[in-house]
Motif scaffolding. Structure first.
Motif, PDB file in Angstrom:
ATOM      1  N   ASP A  71       0.898  -1.356   0.030  1.00 29.26           N
ATOM      2  CA  ASP A  71       0.108  -0.290   0.007  1.00 29.26           C
ATOM      3  C   ASP A  71       0.888   1.004   0.049  1.00 29.26           C
ATOM      4  O   ASP A  71       1.617   1.573   1.051  1.00 29.26           O
ATOM      5  CB  ASP A  71      -0.831  -0.052   1.261  1.00 29.26           C
ATOM      6  CG  ASP A  71      -1.899   1.224   1.124  1.00 29.26           C
ATOM      7  OD1 ASP A  71      -1.726   2.105   0.822  1.00 29.26           O
ATOM      8  OD2 ASP A  71      -3.196   0.580   1.607  1.00 29.26           O
ATOM      9  N   GLY A  75       1.204   3.694   3.030  1.00 31.42           N
ATOM     10  CA  GLY A  75       1.706   3.449   4.195  1.00 31.42           C
ATOM     11  C   GLY A  75       2.982   4.234   4.499  1.00 31.42           C
ATOM     12  O   GLY A  75       3.730   4.604   3.798  1.00 31.42           O
ATOM     13  N   HIS A 129       6.320  -0.168   6.821  1.00 29.66           N
ATOM     14  CA  HIS A 129       5.923  -1.321   6.262  1.00 29.66           C
ATOM     15  C   HIS A 129       6.562  -2.509   7.100  1.00 29.66           C
ATOM     16  O   HIS A 129       7.700  -2.374   7.371  1.00 29.66           O
ATOM     17  CB  HIS A 129       6.439  -1.429   4.814  1.00 29.66           C
ATOM     18  CG  HIS A 129       5.482  -0.335   4.070  1.00 29.66           C
ATOM     19  ND1 HIS A 129       4.146  -0.637   3.427  1.00 29.66           N
ATOM     20  CD2 HIS A 129       6.045   0.849   3.706  1.00 29.66           C
ATOM     21  CE1 HIS A 129       3.828   0.473   2.963  1.00 29.66           C
ATOM     22  NE2 HIS A 129       4.902   1.162   2.643  1.00 29.66           N
ATOM     23  N   HIS A 172       1.493  -0.590   7.983  1.00 25.19           N
ATOM     24  CA  HIS A 172       0.978  -1.747   6.980  1.00 25.19           C
ATOM     25  C   HIS A 172       1.711  -2.959   7.552  1.00 25.19           C
ATOM     26  O   HIS A 172       2.907  -2.801   7.761  1.00 25.19           O
ATOM     27  CB  HIS A 172       0.997  -1.639   5.601  1.00 25.19           C
ATOM     28  CG  HIS A 172      -0.262  -0.567   5.115  1.00 25.19           C
ATOM     29  ND1 HIS A 172      -1.496  -0.881   4.589  1.00 25.19           N
ATOM     30  CD2 HIS A 172      -0.188   0.593   5.280  1.00 25.19           C
ATOM     31  CE1 HIS A 172      -2.057  -0.109   4.526  1.00 25.19           C
ATOM     32  NE2 HIS A 172      -1.803   1.277   4.838  1.00 25.19           N
ATOM     33  N   ASN A 200      -4.858  -2.638   6.426  1.00 28.38           N
ATOM     34  CA  ASN A 200      -3.637  -2.582   6.726  1.00 28.38           C
ATOM     35  C   ASN A 200      -2.684  -3.887   6.834  1.00 28.38           C
ATOM     36  O   ASN A 200      -1.776  -3.941   7.205  1.00 28.38           O
ATOM     37  CB  ASN A 200      -3.471  -1.698   7.923  1.00 28.38           C
ATOM     38  CG  ASN A 200      -3.837  -0.462   7.930  1.00 28.38           C
ATOM     39  OD1 ASN A 200      -4.921   0.011   7.288  1.00 28.38           O
ATOM     40  ND2 ASN A 200      -3.101   0.432   8.340  1.00 28.38           N
ATOM     41  N   HIS A 232      -1.918  -7.475   5.000  1.00 27.55           N
ATOM     42  CA  HIS A 232      -2.017  -8.212   3.721  1.00 27.55           C
ATOM     43  C   HIS A 232      -1.190  -9.418   3.688  1.00 27.55           C
ATOM     44  O   HIS A 232      -0.306  -9.757   4.515  1.00 27.55           O
ATOM     45  CB  HIS A 232      -1.029  -7.057   2.964  1.00 27.55           C
ATOM     46  CG  HIS A 232      -1.382  -5.750   2.851  1.00 27.55           C
ATOM     47  ND1 HIS A 232      -2.359  -5.042   2.222  1.00 27.55           N
ATOM     48  CD2 HIS A 232      -1.149  -4.587   3.798  1.00 27.55           C
ATOM     49  CE1 HIS A 232      -2.550  -3.682   2.449  1.00 27.55           C
ATOM     50  NE2 HIS A 232      -1.586  -3.470   3.466  1.00 27.55           N
TER      51      HIS A 232
END
Lengths: 346, 321
Positions: free
Chosen positions: B109, B112, B115, B193, B219, B221
């Motif tokens: 994303d 973000g 990460h 994220h 948020n 994945h």
């Protein structure tokens, strides 16, 4: 063959016209005598010479005039171009795609010379010759997306893909059929299609979204959309409704031929490589009724489509005030003969 | 072709990078650059194993802007259906393969602010490309990488060297190091994220813990590629094609359909993307859904099946193909 670019206007004195050759290549959107929403998507592949499918990014005789009109719209209202901060990779993707396609389709008008990250872009119709560093925003006079879409016909939206949805996170929108980028920016696919009647109920948007989420690199897709516009005005935006809305009351039985225009959008959708976003090209074509009836098949078919159009669509497309006059005028060009399949002239 | 445009490639180099893991560098056969891709993308590799066609998805691990070649890493799985065994034991440098254009079902994303990447074993591969992209764009990230042992883990030394121990944390289960998922996810700034790629149990645990810690779904994945599961052979009737195909013990419906010369749509071949969704017209028996695409209701309805990974046990299965 070099295109002869017309000098013409899309406002005030409205001198926009299609040459006879350009009428024949108009993307007439109806492949049958009635119309209803559908997920009418097909692969966006090159087609025959003399059609708008000749190149995947079409450039025609209106190019220079359309770019001048876009510059005027942006000068009055800079919010017609917007890009959210996370869309920079997608901006460069778009610049690359449009430069590559225009240079491939029209080498006499556009040239792209790539030397690593050092690129030279020559746009002869607009008198541009710029050298810049791909990926370095500071080497261009505008954002890369704004830079290239000031040099390409059609509106452009870049939609980001996340959470199983598509998000309208960047756009250059100056030739739109009554929708606003400033209003829609940041919305998802279902939200920005919220106002469309009937289509939601028959599941068109669920299927279209599913399809687009799986759009693959190197396999662009396309569809038509259409409406009608009074006078050849590109910028029919909500922001300028006070300028063009009243035009709809000016149609009389005698001026349908020159005033009423069929407005067709050839929409193409492209998966972008670096960003995994989708570029949505909404290319607008305008043709007056006088021009359209020079192709007898189109005259017969448009007459029948307008006659049988569901009332919800008549209202949504804003045809209510002048539809009857237009049908009456077109009826003189419809002898009831059957029409051939497909969209092309006989 | 249904899986997207194919690219002819040649294996320019094979390296053994850990116990049971080899890295393959693929370059275009015609010497031209490969397409740029976005980190998290995979390609479908098509192999010709003595006339038997095999197709498997592999994440691209090389830097996304490097168009001179793509790198993939392949774990030799013990119960291989043939793909990883072929790549490990038969494929040589210079051999030809076909790959699809990159497809991304596991993208970062881009909004973000930070990460967190949680990798288990061979699940490291998509993160290698992501870290290259984050590093180039100067975006904050942390990698938490769990492996069985120092011998079984790939790339961990060079990752620490390249990105620093402050950004790369390693956990070896042979040394009783456990990835502290809960404490990691408990205290992160807004705009973070998290991404997980690893064995199913790890993915399930991370997703559950994130939910318990109050993370918004958007948020967190994950990517799981599910290999088709083996099982009892069965027949599938293809109504539109007017034929019946036999689906072997170690074969998927999609593979059996392709072997019969029918060009069915597919993309990820791992039960994730939805492209091969097929309508079930008649089903006298039980569908064994193995995908992560269909909703529970859709699976229960018995009217759809993802033919790349799911199976059937019963007397009659008719598909709209």
């Amino acid at each position: 063959m070099a295109i002869v670019f017309r000098q013409e206007t899309f406002r005030d004195d409205f001198t926009y016209r299609n040459s006879p050759g350009n009428i024949r290549r108009f993307p007439f959107p109806f492949d049958r005598d009635e119309y209803m929403y559908s997920v009418n998507m097909e692969p966006h592949v090159r087609g025959q010479a003399g059609t708008v499918y000749e190149s995947l990014i079409d450039v025609d005789e209106h190019y220079v005039a359309e770019m001048q009109d876009r510059a005027l719209v942006l000068k009055e209202d800079p919010l017609r171009y917007q890009a959210l901060p996370h869309m920079m990779a997608a901006q460069w993707d778009t610049l690359e795609l449009l430069m590559e396609e225009q240079a491939a389709g029209y080498p006499e008008h556009f040239t792209l010379i790539r030397n690593g990250d050092r690129w030279r872009w020559i746009n002869r119709p607009l008198g541009i010759d710029d050298t810049f560093t791909f990926g370095d925003r500071s080497t261009l006079p505008y954002d890369p997306f704004e830079y290239i879409t000031r040099q390409a016909q059609g509106d452009f939206c870049i939609v980001d893909q996340r959470d199983g949805n598509l998000w309208m996170d960047a756009g250059m929108v100056t030739t739109q059929a009554d929708w606003s980028l400033d209003f829609d920016i940041g919305m998802n696919f279902m939200e920005w299609h919220g106002p469309v009647p009937l289509a939601h109920q028959i599941g068109v948007f669920d299927r279209a979204l599913k399809f687009l989420l799986k759009l693959q690199l190197g396999k662009p897709t396309r569809r038509f959309n259409w409406t009608m516009t009074i006078n050849p005005r590109l910028d029919t935006s909500p922001e300028n409704y006070h300028k063009w809305g009243p035009d709809r009351t000016t149609v009389t039985p005698d001026n349908v031929g020159e005033k009423v225009h069929l407005r067709v959008e050839l929409q193409s959708l492209w998966r972008l490589p670096r960003s995994n976003a989708i570029l949505f090209v909404i290319r607008c074509y305008l043709i007056s009724m006088n021009e359209l009836v020079t192709v007898p098949k189109w005259a017969r078919r448009l007459h029948r489509v307008l006659k049988t159009l569901p009332p919800e669509l008549v209202d949504y497309k804003g045809l209510t005030r002048y539809r009857d006059n237009t049908i009456a005028w077109l009826s003189k060009h419809d002898d009831g003969a059957p029409t051939s399949p497909g969209i092309f002239p006989d | 072709m249904s899986g997207g445009l194919a690219i002819a490639v040649r294996v320019s180099r094979i390296d053994t990078v850990a116990a049971n893991i080899k890295r393959f560098r693929l370059v275009r056969h015609d010497g031209e650059p490969l397409p740029v891709f976005s980190a998290g993308a995979h390609v479908i590799v098509t192999m010709d194993d003595d006339g038997h066609r095999r197709r498997n998805p592999y994440s691209l691990m090389s830097a996304p802007h490097d168009t001179s070649g793509y790198d993939i890493s392949v774990l030799r799985v013990a119960e291989s259906r043939g793909g990883s065994a072929f790549l490990h034991e038969k494929l040589r440098e210079g051999d030809a393969l076909t790959i699809s254009h990159p497809v991304n079902l596991f993208h970062a994303d881009k909004r973000g602010r930070k990460h967190i990447l949680l990798a288990g074993g061979i699940g490291i591969t998509p993160f290698l490309a992501m870290m290259a992209e984050f590093d180039r764009a100067n975006v904050a990230f942390e990698l938490h990488y769990a492996m069985r042992s120092r011998e079984h883990g790939a790339y961990w030394q060079e990752l620490v060297e390249r990105y620093g121990a402050h950004r790369v944390k390693l956990y070896f289960s042979a040394e009783n190091d456990v990835l502290p998922v809960a404490s990691l996810l408990h205290n992160q700034p807004l705009g973070t994220h998290a991404y997980v790629c690893g064995p199913d149990r790890m993915t399930d645990f991370v997703l559950r813990t994130a939910r318990e810690c109050g993370w918004p779904k958007s948020n967190v994945h994950s990517e799981r590629f599910l290999a088709p599961i083996s099982g009892k052979a069965f027949d599938a009737e293809l109504l539109r094609s007017g034929i019946v195909v036999r689906v072997g013990d170690h074969e998927s419906i999609l593979e059996a359909v392709e072997a019969a010369g029918i060009d069915a749509p597919y993309m990820c071949r791992g039960g994730a993307c939805g492209q091969c969704e097929t309508a079930v017209v008649a089903c006298n028996g039980v569908l064994a859904h193995h995908d992560v695409y269909l909703s529970e209701e859709e699976k229960a309805s018995g009217r759809k099946v993802m033919i790349c990974v799911s199976r059937f046990d019963g007397t009659k299965l008719s598909l709209d193909l």
